[in-house]
Each structure stands twice: as structure tokens, then as C-alpha cells.
Design an enzyme around this catalytic site. Structure first.
Site, PDB file in Angstrom:
ATOM      1  N   GLU A  96       0.833  -1.197   0.000  1.00 42.66           N
ATOM      2  CA  GLU A  96       0.000   0.000   0.000  1.00 42.66           C
ATOM      3  C   GLU A  96       0.867   1.247   0.000  1.00 42.66           C
ATOM      4  OE1 GLU A  96      -2.434  -1.022   3.353  1.00 42.66           O
ATOM      5  OE2 GLU A  96      -4.099  -1.600   2.072  1.00 42.66           O
ATOM      6  N   CYS A 346      -0.951   6.720  10.151  1.00 42.75           N
ATOM      7  CA  CYS A 346       0.308   6.186  10.628  1.00 42.75           C
ATOM      8  C   CYS A 346       0.101   4.901  11.409  1.00 42.75           C
ATOM      9  CB  CYS A 346       0.949   7.240  11.510  1.00 42.75           C
ATOM     10  SG  CYS A 346       2.518   6.746  12.134  1.00 42.75           S
TER      11      CYS A 346
END
Length: 376
Positions: A96, A346
């Protein structure tokens, strides 16, 4: 029936490698420069469209070579404009990549490995284990695929990507032989032409490879610290058992001494885990540990993933922590979360190696208040 011969993927070469390849097939090195402009500046992968190459050369290239980047398996847009791309690799695996637009920049968070071997306990990627390193073409191909999808522009003010952060899946320093040529292409004026201050590599602390990095390329450096002492860091970032904090920071200072890209300071990333590493005493300890290492500190609110044993520190605890650090004269930024509604924040990037419920992506890392980082 004989197997179809494997073609040479030209995305695996930086400029020096491409010139060497063209020389090996009897062509002048300047042909490599022309090829780079077609691939990276025009976004062209079809040799027939490269009209300033003679037909004989185009036919030779079609027979022997290809320009092949990972394909988009799917993409998701977040409410804040962030786009998460799942890119399919050879063999069917996926990584990704996250594109984070902002007013004055557009940052791409890039993966270096399928999975990760470092076993950081707060990171979703680590829960899937390590599968393999990405090739040069699979790393730079993430940048090429997203740039050509968003739309290339000759106007520098409209570049689809202005910053790249090596903060995706994996530990970049454990794939140095492929990460460095890929970053060469990010910096090369014939390719993406990014400033070395706009290409950032993040590491959890592979110290020998950090020393090698400093001898091979100059880019901005970020470090995944996440704890103020070795006892806690041994637990949550296990590579610390091999390269403890002071050894890691000494390596960082050696890198800074060679680097112009960092303007004398490293970015320290510190994920805020409720009740684990976010007390005021730990803030004082962190400030003292960093006293000899010029730095700016990014405090990263933890992004939960399914099955995670941790929770995010409250805003008030993060603010108190930041104020303690600031009282020591340290530059502190609380990172703004981007893309969390599509699991693109994150610490949330996993890809397709394991159960998709564990998917994880990373966030944004910037020199001001925004940042993207996929924790190692």
C-alpha cells in the site's frame, strides 16, 4: 514448450545503470537520458511512442525490455483528500502506498518491503511478518504509478508528488541495495527531480546500514524512536536489543555530519501510547536522551488497528508531553492524522500478505505540522 524469456524492466535502473545497459547493447549513453525523460517526465511506457529513438532501437527495446510498474489493485479516497493505493506486485502480493495532498505539497508514502521483520509491537505491518524485499522497479514504480495516475505536469507548481517519505511497509535500511537506486531516481533531474530535503527515509535503527546509507546518498532522515529508555524500547521496538538507543543516536550523529539534506537536524518520531510512553517523567527523560542529538520531534497519536493491545494517548497527555519537551528548547510538532477513515494513517498499513482486517498504513511526515508515516 519453452518458457517465455524474461524481459529487462528498465525501472530497475538508475541513470548510471541505464547508461551502462545502453552501452552494453551498443547504444550511446545519451539514449539512456532520453529514455529517462520519456519514462519519468512524460509517463510513457510504450517504446513505440518514444519518437526521438530510431525505429531499430525501439524494436530492439520491445524485444528485450519493458517498463513495468506495479498495477493498481484498488484505491480509496479519504474525506481529507488522502488516497490509499493498493498496488499489485509480481506473484500477486500487494503493498500500500498513500498520497497525501496539502495546500503547498503532495506527499507520497512509499513501501520498501512486503511485510516487516522488526516486530515493533504497536505496528500493524509487523504483525504480518516479513515476506520479501521490493525491487528497485517496485519501489520507484509506486512513485511512477501514482504520479501518472494523479497526472504528470511540466509546471513545477502542479507536480503530483513534491515529497516522498520512505515510511511505508518495511524497514528501508534492510533493503538498502534497492532503496538507494530508487531514491537516486526520485532525486534525478531526468526523473522526478525532487530536492534531497524532500525525500525522507525513516529507520528504526539498523546502525551499520545507516552508516552505509550516509556513504551512498544524502536524503532527509527520520528515526522511529518511540521510547526514552532501553528497557521500554527493547519491548516495543525489539531491534533496540541489538542497537540500543545511544548506539543508534551516535549513528544518527555520524549521518548528520555527512548530510546537507537534514540541515543539521534529524526528525525523531515518537508514537504516543496511552500509559506506556507518555508520562511527564518520560518526556523529561526523552529530552535528556536527545540532548546531544540536534533534532525536531514528531509526536504521533497512535492509530489503533484490530487486535492492537494499545490505545491512543489523550490530547491532554500529548499536550503535557509536548510542553515538557518544549521547555528544554526542543522543536516539537504533534502530527496531524491523515487518511485514518480509510486505514491510511500512521501505523495502519498491512497490504495483502495477511488477513485484510489487519491492514495498516502510515501517515504523513512534514517539516511543519503535517506528516505521513507508516511505522516499521
Amino acid at each position: 514448450m519453452s518458457a517465455k524469456p524474461t524481459k529487462i524492466n528498465l525501472l530497475n535502473f538508475n541513470r548510471a545503470g541505464l547508461r551502462e545497459y545502453f552501452s552494453s547493447i551498443g547504444e550511446k549513453p545519451f539514449r539512456a537520458d532520453q529514455m529517462m525523460k520519456w519514462i519519468y517526465q512524460a509517463g510513457v511506457s510504450d517504446f513505440d511512442q518514444m519518437t526521438n529513438l530510431n525505429k531499430a532501437l525501439r524494436e530492439k527495446l520491445k524485444a528485450q525490455c519493458e517498463v513495468k510498474a506495479p498495477e493498481i489493485a484498488y484505491q480509496q479516497g479519504a474525506s481529507d483528500g488522502t488516497i490509499k493505493f493498493a498496488l499489485r506486485l509480481e506473484g500477486g502480493q500487494e503493498v500500500e502506498t498513500v498520497w497525501i495532498p496539502d495546500e503547498d505539497r503532495a506527499t507520497l508514502c512509499v513501501s520498501s518491503q512486503v511485510g516487516c521483520a522488526l516486530e515493533c509491537t504497536f505496528c500493524s505491518t509487523a504483525q504480518q511478518g516479513f515476506n520479501r524485499n521490493l525491487s528497485v522497479s517496485e519501489i520507484i514504480g509506486q512513485v511512477w504509478r501514482v504520479a501518472t495516475t494523479i497526472g504528470l505536469s511540466n509546471d513545477s507548481a502542479k507536480r503530483p508528488i513534491t515529497n516522498v517519505v520512505m515510511m511505508g511497509m518495511g524497514e528501508p535500511l534492510l533493503n538498502l541495495k534497492n532503496v538507494v537506486p530508487a531514491m537516486d531516481l526520485m532525486l534525478d533531474d531526468l526523473a522526478f527531480g525532487l530536492s534531497k530535503r524532500r525525500v525522507t527515509l525513516s529507520t528504526s535503527g539498523v546502525v551499520p546500514a545507516l552508516d552505509m546509507l550516509g556513504d551512498q546518498i544524502d536524503v532527509a532522515l527520520a528515526i522511529s524512536l518511540h521510547a526514552p529508555d532501553d528497557k521500554l524500547r527493547d519491548e516495543i521496538v525489539p531491534i533496540n536489543k541489538k542497537y540500543p538507543i545511544q548506539e543508534f543516536l551516535a549513528g544518527v550523529r555520524r549521518y548528520l555530519a555527512k548530510s546537507n539534506a537534514n540541515q543539521g537536524k534529524v526528525t525523531v518520531e515518537y508514537v504516543m501510547l496511552n500509559g506506556i510512553n507518555d508520562s511527564t517523567d518520560q518526556a523529561h527523560e526523552l529530552a535528556k536522551v536527545l540532548a546531544d542529538t540536534p533534532c525536531k520531534i514528531n509526536l504521533i497519536p497512535f492509530n489503533p488497528y484490530p487486535g492492537s493491545p494499545y490505545s491512543r494517548s489523550s490530547n491532554s497527555r500529548i499536550d503535557r508531553f509536548a510542553k515538557v519537551l518544549s521547555s528544554y528548547g526542543l522543536m516539537v510538532v504533534v502530527r496531524k492524522t491523515r487518511g485514518d477513515d480509510i486505514d491510511a494513517a500512521c501505523g495502519q498499513l498491512v497490504g495483502d500478505v495477511v488477513d485484510r482486517t489487519k491492514r495498516m498504513l502510515k501517515k504523513q511526515m512534514k517539516g511543519d505540522e503535517i506528516s505521513v508515516k507508516m511505522e516499521h
